[in-house]
Motif scaffolding. Structure first.
Motif, PDB file in Angstrom:
ATOM      1  N   CYS A  83      -5.328   7.223  -3.952  1.00  0.00           N
ATOM      2  CA  CYS A  83      -5.248   6.057  -3.033  1.00  0.00           C
ATOM      3  C   CYS A  83      -6.588   5.968  -2.254  1.00  0.00           C
ATOM      4  CB  CYS A  83      -4.081   6.279  -1.963  1.00  0.00           C
ATOM      5  SG  CYS A  83      -2.707   6.151  -2.705  1.00  0.00           S
ATOM      6  N   LYS A  84      -7.049   6.954  -1.913  1.00  0.00           N
ATOM      7  CA  LYS A  84      -8.377   7.210  -1.191  1.00  0.00           C
ATOM      8  C   LYS A  84      -9.638   6.445  -2.068  1.00  0.00           C
ATOM      9  CE  LYS A  84     -11.668   9.414   2.135  1.00  0.00           C
ATOM     10  NZ  LYS A  84     -12.245  10.454   2.565  1.00  0.00           N
ATOM     11  N   TYR A  92      -8.595   2.787  -4.130  1.00  0.00           N
ATOM     12  CA  TYR A  92      -8.101   1.677  -3.212  1.00  0.00           C
ATOM     13  C   TYR A  92      -8.516   1.615  -1.750  1.00  0.00           C
ATOM     14  CZ  TYR A  92      -5.276   0.874  -7.115  1.00  0.00           C
ATOM     15  OH  TYR A  92      -4.595   0.689  -8.595  1.00  0.00           O
ATOM     16  N   ASN A  93      -9.542   2.846  -1.435  1.00  0.00           N
ATOM     17  CA  ASN A  93     -10.144   2.944  -0.428  1.00  0.00           C
ATOM     18  C   ASN A  93      -9.187   2.842   0.928  1.00  0.00           C
ATOM     19  OD1 ASN A  93     -12.574   3.384   1.157  1.00  0.00           O
ATOM     20  ND2 ASN A  93     -12.847   1.258   1.485  1.00  0.00           N
ATOM     21  N   TYR A  94      -8.180   3.500   0.895  1.00  0.00           N
ATOM     22  CA  TYR A  94      -7.279   3.757   2.079  1.00  0.00           C
ATOM     23  C   TYR A  94      -6.834   4.972   2.078  1.00  0.00           C
ATOM     24  CZ  TYR A  94      -3.310   2.181  -0.669  1.00  0.00           C
ATOM     25  OH  TYR A  94      -2.151   2.231  -1.955  1.00  0.00           O
ATOM     26  N   LYS A  95      -6.638   5.570   3.338  1.00  0.00           N
ATOM     27  CA  LYS A  95      -6.227   7.005   3.553  1.00  0.00           C
ATOM     28  C   LYS A  95      -4.648   6.877   3.919  1.00  0.00           C
ATOM     29  CE  LYS A  95      -6.879  11.117   6.081  1.00  0.00           C
ATOM     30  NZ  LYS A  95      -7.780  11.906   6.473  1.00  0.00           N
ATOM     31  N   CYS A 136      -2.818  11.110  -2.691  1.00  0.00           N
ATOM     32  CA  CYS A 136      -3.789  10.859  -1.525  1.00  0.00           C
ATOM     33  C   CYS A 136      -5.036  10.602  -2.188  1.00  0.00           C
ATOM     34  CB  CYS A 136      -3.485  11.760  -0.432  1.00  0.00           C
ATOM     35  SG  CYS A 136      -2.004  11.832   0.511  1.00  0.00           S
ATOM     36  N   TYR A 142       1.230   4.024  -2.670  1.00  0.00           N
ATOM     37  CA  TYR A 142       1.111   5.535  -2.489  1.00  0.00           C
ATOM     38  C   TYR A 142       2.367   6.570  -3.111  1.00  0.00           C
ATOM     39  CZ  TYR A 142       2.284   9.552  -0.035  1.00  0.00           C
ATOM     40  OH  TYR A 142       2.972  10.929   0.499  1.00  0.00           O
ATOM     41  N   LYS A 182       0.930  -1.292   0.132  1.00  0.00           N
ATOM     42  CA  LYS A 182       0.137   0.193  -0.077  1.00  0.00           C
ATOM     43  C   LYS A 182       0.933   1.317  -0.149  1.00  0.00           C
ATOM     44  CE  LYS A 182      -4.279  -1.537   2.094  1.00  0.00           C
ATOM     45  NZ  LYS A 182      -5.192  -1.284   3.284  1.00  0.00           N
ATOM     46  N   TYR A 183       1.835   1.177   0.897  1.00  0.00           N
ATOM     47  CA  TYR A 183       2.900   2.398   0.896  1.00  0.00           C
ATOM     48  C   TYR A 183       3.696   2.552  -0.328  1.00  0.00           C
ATOM     49  CZ  TYR A 183       6.222   5.824   2.558  1.00  0.00           C
ATOM     50  OH  TYR A 183       6.995   6.975   2.648  1.00  0.00           O
TER      51      TYR A 183
END
Length: 190
Positions: free
Chosen positions: A150-151, A154-157, A147, A99, A95-96
């Motif tokens: 990603c949100k 991929y539904n992550y903050k 950001c 991003y 995930k990181y």
């Protein structure tokens, strides 16, 4: 357009390793899904794949090599001289990594030629050999868009690395929206 189609387009335009192809395809899907009001998929492909900015792909390297190439302590960055995007080989969190790649690819997306000048956002990098200051509106917009993708995709903050710059950007956009609405309400022109 589907992920598999974008991968085929990438492969037809430039020979990258599988890791680079996959990350570029994911990024281009996110651009298509989240930023299509601002840039077309065709234009994004042209700027990323057909330009020479990252013609050598995404390279996993030792963190010290990134620091030497970019002049800063960071997880990744575009190496203009090497025409590649360098990523710390020790990073493991997918995930990181996504991003960080979205952030750096958004920088690459913002590079355009204007006459004899090569512009990276508002900065003329024609004569520059990096490093240069990585703060201000270019960095804030890049961070905001990375950001956002990603949100939304991929539904992550991700918490922005440049929190103050992003907050200032959002505040400025809100002021501009209110000012524009006020001007339109009173039919006033600038």
């Amino acid at each position: 357009m589907e992920l598999s189609e974008i991968k085929e387009i990438i492969k037809s335009k430039r020979e990258f390793d599988e890791h680079t192809t996959n990350l570029l395809a994911e990024y281009l899907i996110a651009v298509q899904d989240c930023l299509s009001d601002y840039i077309s998929l065709d234009e994004a492909i042209k700027r990323l794949i057909e330009s020479n900015t990252i013609k050598n792909g995404i390279v996993r390297v030792d963190r010290n090599e990134i620091k030497t190439a970019l002049g800063c302590e960071c997880d990744a960055g575009i190496n203009f001289a090497g025409k590649c995007l360098k990523l710390d080989k020790d990073l493991q969190d997918e995930k990181y990594i996504r991003y960080v790649m979205f952030h750096e690819l958004t920088h690459a997306l913002s590079i355009q030629k204007h006459g004899e000048k090569i512009m990276h956002g508002f900065k003329d990098i024609s004569e520059s050999n990096l490093p240069y200051e990585r703060v201000g509106i270019d960095e804030a917009v890049t961070e905001y868009l990375a950001c956002k993708m990603c949100k939304e995709k991929y539904n992550y903050k991700i918490y922005p690395a440049y929190t103050v710059a992003v907050e200032q950007l959002i505040n400025t956009m809100n002021i501009m929206t209110v000012s524009y609405t006020h001007l339109r309400a009173h039919e006033t022109t600038l």
